[in-house]
Structure formats: structure tokens, C-alpha cells
Motif scaffolding. Structure first.
Motif, PDB file in Angstrom:
ATOM      1  N   GLU A 139       0.836  -1.196   0.000  1.00 26.00           N
ATOM      2  CA  GLU A 139       0.000   0.000   0.000  1.00 26.00           C
ATOM      3  C   GLU A 139       0.880   1.258   0.000  1.00 26.00           C
ATOM      4  N   MET A 172       2.182   1.847  -3.376  1.00 26.14           N
ATOM      5  CA  MET A 172       1.136   2.416  -4.248  1.00 26.14           C
ATOM      6  C   MET A 172       1.040   3.923  -4.043  1.00 26.14           C
ATOM      7  N   ASN A 173       1.096   4.356  -2.770  1.00 30.03           N
ATOM      8  CA  ASN A 173       1.052   5.797  -2.482  1.00 30.03           C
ATOM      9  C   ASN A 173       2.272   6.510  -3.057  1.00 30.03           C
ATOM     10  N   TRP A 210      -2.626   4.384  -7.705  1.00 32.83           N
ATOM     11  CA  TRP A 210      -4.011   4.009  -7.409  1.00 32.83           C
ATOM     12  C   TRP A 210      -4.915   4.069  -8.636  1.00 32.83           C
ATOM     13  N   ASN A 211      -4.708   5.082  -9.443  1.00 32.38           N
ATOM     14  CA  ASN A 211      -5.623   5.274 -10.573  1.00 32.38           C
ATOM     15  C   ASN A 211      -5.085   4.697 -11.875  1.00 32.38           C
ATOM     16  N   GLN A 255      -2.821  12.525  -2.125  1.00 32.05           N
ATOM     17  CA  GLN A 255      -3.210  11.186  -2.559  1.00 32.05           C
ATOM     18  C   GLN A 255      -3.981  10.451  -1.462  1.00 32.05           C
ATOM     19  N   ARG A 310      -7.860   9.269  -1.413  1.00 33.29           N
ATOM     20  CA  ARG A 310      -8.226   7.884  -1.102  1.00 33.29           C
ATOM     21  C   ARG A 310      -9.204   7.841   0.063  1.00 33.29           C
TER      22      ARG A 310
END
Length: 635
Positions: free
Chosen positions: A125, A128-129, A134-135, A622, A626
Motif C-alpha cells: 500500500e 502504491m502511495n 491508485w488510478n 493522494q 483515497r
């Protein structure tokens, strides 16, 4: 600022030197259009820049973190994967990050009490940040939709060559590399997708170098033009129109300089013939200058225009007529009660959606594909030549000149004079030393140019062209356009190239799919403008109608609210942690801002700290995005 520096790049192909000792820098935000005649080495240079060529010499110098994305003319994709899997199968960090996150999320959801699974999920996670991933999946779907790829679960092995190119294009776009390399990105794209791609690339944050035949595309995207010519690389500032003016000036200067060299050479040659002797240092220096001048005079090479002045047979009044034509292929309607009268000297452009049947219509006209029903009538005087998307089979061990002498030893020009095959080849930029070359040694573009020459040698009076701009260089296209403008016959062209259609077509057939074909008189760009305006007006009318319905609608108190989707277990854990993480980031940002007040005029520290603050701000945004997204599904 991220840059790529090239030093002394050299590439040979057999006995031919494509380019030698090229040195240059590609800076961030450069938009470089790479042009040159077929066989000049454009694709080879792209292969060298992307480090896909092991036979070249020279150095490519970048930072360790510098990333390059490359769309080849034939992308390499795994046929066993789905489209979405293929797009995410790249080697870029963002792809491995997304795959890792999906795996750890699935494992954590199945084993929520396992500390190891929780730790792996949290690490994934955080990654990802960090990479703003994420998108990414939604971005891919958006890109694929714009490129007219609808079923992302379809297997790559079931796609056509054009569809695979679009999947390959989506893959490199989603990578967002520091340098994006595109080899003919507009091939197999319809005009909607080309317009979207133009807008996308205009906003691209990294550097871009691309090869294209689309001159409107060059004008819209490029801020630099690089031209490969006779092994040299010439750089011009601006777009394609700027390049044309600057190149003309350069050639004029070089021709003037060559003229001066030749004049001086004649003077020095006369002096040498008088019996010059090296009796003094000055005389020896003059002799040395003469020898150097002798080496350089007459070496100027300039791109010659391809001059097509071939004659043709007389064309009668009756050319082509379709009456109530019907055609279906693979359960798809191509023609539905279609009638069309095509007359002498007409210039018809055919465009529209991919797969709607444009090439099929040419196949019908050329009598390669029969109609299901209806009539096709061809005039008795018609002599047709069909430039197809796929070049006819040419034996690799056949020589260039023999391929043409199969048609004839000579042809007549438009004034009745005979032109030999040797002369024709030279007019088509095949110098004498290439006439005996085996065809397998030609580039793809050179083979297409040779194929076009063979068709025109047959002196047709009806010319069918199926996507001619996909493989011909801009120089050849320019002369083909001029040839068509003087052609005393009928021309029917399938193309998505707006510039080419504007030059060669005065009326259009637009294939919308399912047998629907629009007719338009005038330039292709005018048609596109009209379509855009009509689409905007229709959208405005629809919005007005919706607003009116919305304002007049009375909401009922007992109207049921849509049920919200619940968070998964893993998402609930993620949501609970986000608020604290956002607070911690805000505190770090505040501390860094306080520190900046103590740095005084130490601009290096100030700059480094500002970079860190910007990075933390982005991460905080971000996480806030989220948090807002997940909060919508809280009960």
C-alpha cells in the motif's frame, strides 16, 4: 531536469552507413519529430536510443533512474494474456507495484489474522502511495477506450495487427517514462483517436521523440524537427511548417557554399597545372589546401524530389458503378443497399471507423471480393492499379531492377518519351548502386516505395490506394500528392491521414459501421470540424433537456436511496489508518517549513527542502483523495 545524452552514435547496415558520429541531447519537454526518407535509418536510431540495438557504436548517457518507453511498429505482446494483463505486463516499476498490491490484498483478505500478510499488504500500500499508482488501472481503461479497445478481457492472440499496435501504444502511455519513443503512433488509429492522442501528448510531462508521416500531427505536437539525411542529423526548431522554411534556407546556403568551393577548386587546379612547386612554406600550404579542397568538392548531397511523369491509358466516360450493393463479413454489415456512381477524374477519399469495411469496398471494386447481392459495373476502358495495405509477395533473393523489368524494360512519360527502368529507379531515390541490391536488404519503407513504382509503371487510369501513408515517407507522399493532382484518371483512397486526404480528395465516403455510409463534399478537415460542432450542439441540447427535467422533477420523501457498497475488510483497515497518516504528513510539512526560516540564503538547502515539501504534499493529497473515496462506502 532529466536528460538523455548521445555521443558518437554510428550504425551500419551491411555496406550502408545509416548514420555516423551523431551527438545530441534530449531534454525534458522536448517534442521531437524525426523525419527522413525510407531507409535513412529512422527506426534504427529509435532502436539505438531505446537500447534495443546491440550492433551500433557510441554511448547513451542517462541517470540511473531514467526510464524509456518504446512503441515499435510491431509491438511484442504475449498472445496468451488478456489485453489488460498485457498492458500491465511491462517491466516498469508501476506495473510490478500494481501486481504486487493486488496479490498482497488478495492474500490479506483471505488471511486477516496473519501478521506477515498484514505487513506485506501495508508495504504494498505504501508503494502504491509513493508511485501514485491508485488510478493506473482506471487510466489504462480510459486510454484503451480512447484507442477503441473495448473488451479489456479479450485475449491478445485474437486481436488484429492494428489492435495489437493500439494495445502496445496504451502500454507505453501508461508507463509515463522520462522519454517516450513512438514509431508511427497514428498508424491504425481513426481520426477520433488521433485527435485524442494529440491532446494527450501535448500535455505529456516527459520528453517525446516520434516518427510519423502525419504532417498535421507533426505541426500540432513537435517543437523540434530532426531530419536524418545521408547519415547526418539536422536539427530544426519549431514544427513541420517551420522545418520546411528552415530546410530550404539551409539547402540554399549549402548549394551556395558548394558553388564557391567549385569555383575556387577550378582556380587552384589551374595554378597546380602550371607546375606549382613547394619551394616555400606558403606554396606548400597552398598545395595542401588544394588537396583538402579536392577531397571535399562535389560531395554535397541533397534530397532530390521524386518526379513521377508517367503516361496512362485513356479513360472513357463509364468508370465504376455500384447498384444496391449488399455485403456482410463475419456477421457484420459492410454495405447495405449501397449505390454509388464513380466518374472519370474523380478524387474520392474513404475514411471512418476501423473495421467498418473501408478496405472491403476497395476489394469489391477491384473484384477481389464478391457482393452478397447487387451489381458492380466496371467500364471497358478501365485499367486499375490497387495499392494494398500488404505488399505482394516479393522473392527476397530477387534484385531491385529485376522486380521492375518483369513489368517492362521502359515506360512512356506524359509527353510520350521513353523512360528506362534505371531512370525510373533513380527518380524514385534508388541510386545506381542499389539497382542490383537484393530486395531482402531493403527497409520496409523502401519495399513499399518499390511496390508503388511497379504499380504506376503499369500506367493505370484508375488508382486504388489503401492506407498509403502508413509506410511511405513524407517526401514520397508529397510527390504522390502532386502526381495525383496531375493524374488524368480516377483515384479512390482509404486513409485516416487528414493532411493527405485534404490534398487528394474532393469528396468523401465516411464509414460509420453497420452499413451506414455518409457522403461529404469538400475537405476532410472541414468534415471533422462540422462533426465536432454537431456533436457539441447535440451535447448542449442533451444537457439542457436533462437540466429541465431535473428542475421540474418533484422528489418524493419515500424515494429509496441507493444502497451503498460496503468496504472490504482490508479497505476498512486502510480507512482507519488514513486519517492518522494524513495528520503525520501535515506535521512533517509544518516542521520543514519552520526549518526553512533558519536556512537564510543557503539556496541549495532551501531548494532541497522545498522538493521534500512538494513530495509530502503530493502524498498527503493522494491519501486525502483515497480517504474521500473510501468514506463514500462507510455505513
Amino acid at each position: 531536469m532529466q536528460t538523455l545524452r548521445a555521443e558518437s552514435l554510428t550504425k551500419t547496415y551491411g555496406e550502408k552507413t545509416l548514420f555516423k558520429d551523431l551527438s545530441f541531447i534530449i531534454n525534458e519537454h522536448d517534442r521531437i519529430g524525426l523525419i527522413g526518407t525510407n531507409g535513412s535509418g529512422k527506426t534504427s536510431l529509435l532502436n539505438v536510443l531505446s537500447q534495443n540495438d546491440i550492433d551500433s557504436t557510441g554511448d547513451i548517457i542517462t541517470s540511473k533512474t531514467y526510464s524509456i518507453g518504446y512503441l515499435k511498429q510491431q509491438p511484442v505482446l504475449d498472445d496468451s494474456l488478456s489485453i489488460l494483463e498485457a498492458v500491465f505486463a511491462g517491466t516498469q516499476d508501476i506495473f510490478s507495484t500494481i501486481r504486487r498490491y493486488e496479490q498482497t490484498l488478495d492474500n490479506y483478505s483471505n488471511h486477516p489474522e496473519d501478521p506477515k500478510a498484514e505487513r506485506q499488504y501495508m508495504e504494498a500500500e505504501a508503494k502504491m502511495n509513493e508511485e501514485d499508482a491508485w488510478n493506473a488501472e482506471n487510466d489504462v481503461k480510459t486510454i484503451l477506450t480512447q484507442l477503441k479497445i473495448k473488451n479489456v478481457n479479450q485475449k491478445v492472440g485474437t486481436l488484429s495487427g492494428g489492435q495489437k499496435r493500439r494495445v502496445g501504444l496504451a502500454q507505453v502511455l501508461i508507463q509515463s517514462p522520462d522519454l517516450l519513443i513512438l514509431d508511427e503512433p497514428t498508424n491504425h488509429l481513426d481520426f477520433d483517436s488521433i485527435e485524442w492522442l494529440q491532446e494527450y501528448l501535448a500535455k505529456y510531462k516527459g520528453a517525446l521523440i516520434f516518427v510519423t508521416h502525419d504532417r498535421y500531427f507533426l505541426d500540432q505536437i513537435a517543437n523540434k524537427i530532426w531530419e536524418l539525411s545521408f547519415g547526418n542529423l539536422y536539427e530544426y526548431t519549431g514544427n513541420y511548417q517551420d522545418y520546411l522554411a528552415q530546410k530550404a534556407e539551409r539547402v540554399d546556403r549549402e548549394v551556395a557554399s558548394e558553388h564557391k568551393r567549385q569555383k575556387l577548386y577550378k582556380q587552384e587546379l589551374a595554378w597546380m597545372k602550371k607546375g606549382a612547386k613547394a619551394r616555400s612554406t606558403k606554396q606548400q600550404a597552398r598545395i595542401n589546401r588544394f588537396n583538402e579542397l579536392k577531397e571535399n568538392v562535389g560531395n554535397l548531397q541533397t534530397d532530390e524530389d521524386i518526379d513521377i511523369t508517367l503516361g496512362q491509358q485513356r479513360l472513357g466516360k463509364k468508370v465504376i458503378e455500384l447498384k444496391h450493393a449488399n455485403l456482410s463479413l463475419n456477421n457484420k454489415t459492410i454495405l447495405k443497399d449501397f449505390s454509388e456512381l464513380i466518374q472519370r477524374n474523380e478524387r474520392i477519399g474513404i475514411s471512418g471507423e476501423n473495421g467498418a469495411g473501408k478496405s472491403s469496398l476497395l476489394n469489391v471494386i477491384s473484384e477481389r471480393l464478391p457482393l452478397d447481392s447487387g451489381e458492380l459495373e466496371i467500364g471497358e476502358t478501365v485499367k486499375m492499379a490497387y495499392y494494398t495495405q500488404q505488399t505482394e509477395e516479393i522473392p527476397d533473393d530477387k534484385r531491385v531492377i529485376n522486380y521492375l523489368t518483369d513489368v517492362g524494360e521502359h515506360v512512356t512519360d506524359d509527353t510520350g518519351n521513353k523512360i528506362s527502368v534505371t531512370e525510373l529507379l533513380e527518380q524514385f531515390l534508388f541510386p545506381k548502386f542499389m539497382h542490383g541490391t537484393l530486395i531482402r536488404k531493403l527497409s520496409g519503407g523502401e519495399k513499399r516505395r518499390l511496390y508503388l513504382l511497379k504499380l504506376l509503371m503499369q500506367q493505370p487510369n484508375v488508382l486504388l490506394l489503401d492506407e498509403p501513408t502508413n509506410d511511405l515517407d513524407i517526401s514520397t507522399l508529397t510527390v504522390l500528392e502532386d502526381y495525383i493532382s496531375h493524374f488524368n484518371g480516377t483515384v479512390i483512397t482509404v486513409s485516416h491521414d487528414r493532411y493527405f486526404l485534404d490534398k487528394v480528395a474532393d469528396r468523401l465516403l465516411i464509414f460509420d459501421g453497420n452499413g451506414k455510409i455518409e457522403r461529404h463534399v469538400g475537405m476532410f478537415t472541414d468534415y471533422l470540424k462540422n462533426q465536432k460542432q454537431e456533436s457539441k450542439e447535440a451535447k448542449d441540447d442533451s444537457n439542457k433537456k436533462q437540466n429541465k427535467q431535473s428542475s421540474g422533477k418533484i422528489k418524493e420523501d419515500n424515494q429509496e436511496k441507493p444502497k451503498k457498497k460496503k468496504l472490504t475488510y482490508a479497505e476498512q483497515i486502510e480507512f482507519d489508518k488514513l486519517e492518522k497518516e494524513i495528520e503525520e504528513l501535515d506535521e512533517k510539512i509544518s516542521d520543514l517549513k519552520d526549518q526553512m526560516t533558519s536556512f537564510g540564503n543557503d539556496y541549495d538547502k532551501l531548494a532541497d527542502t522545498q522538493v521534500e515539501i512538494d513530495k509530502l504534499n503530493k502524498e498527503s493529497e493522494q491519501k486525502m483523495d483515497r480517504w474521500e473515496y473510501l468514506s463514500e462506502f462507510m455505513e
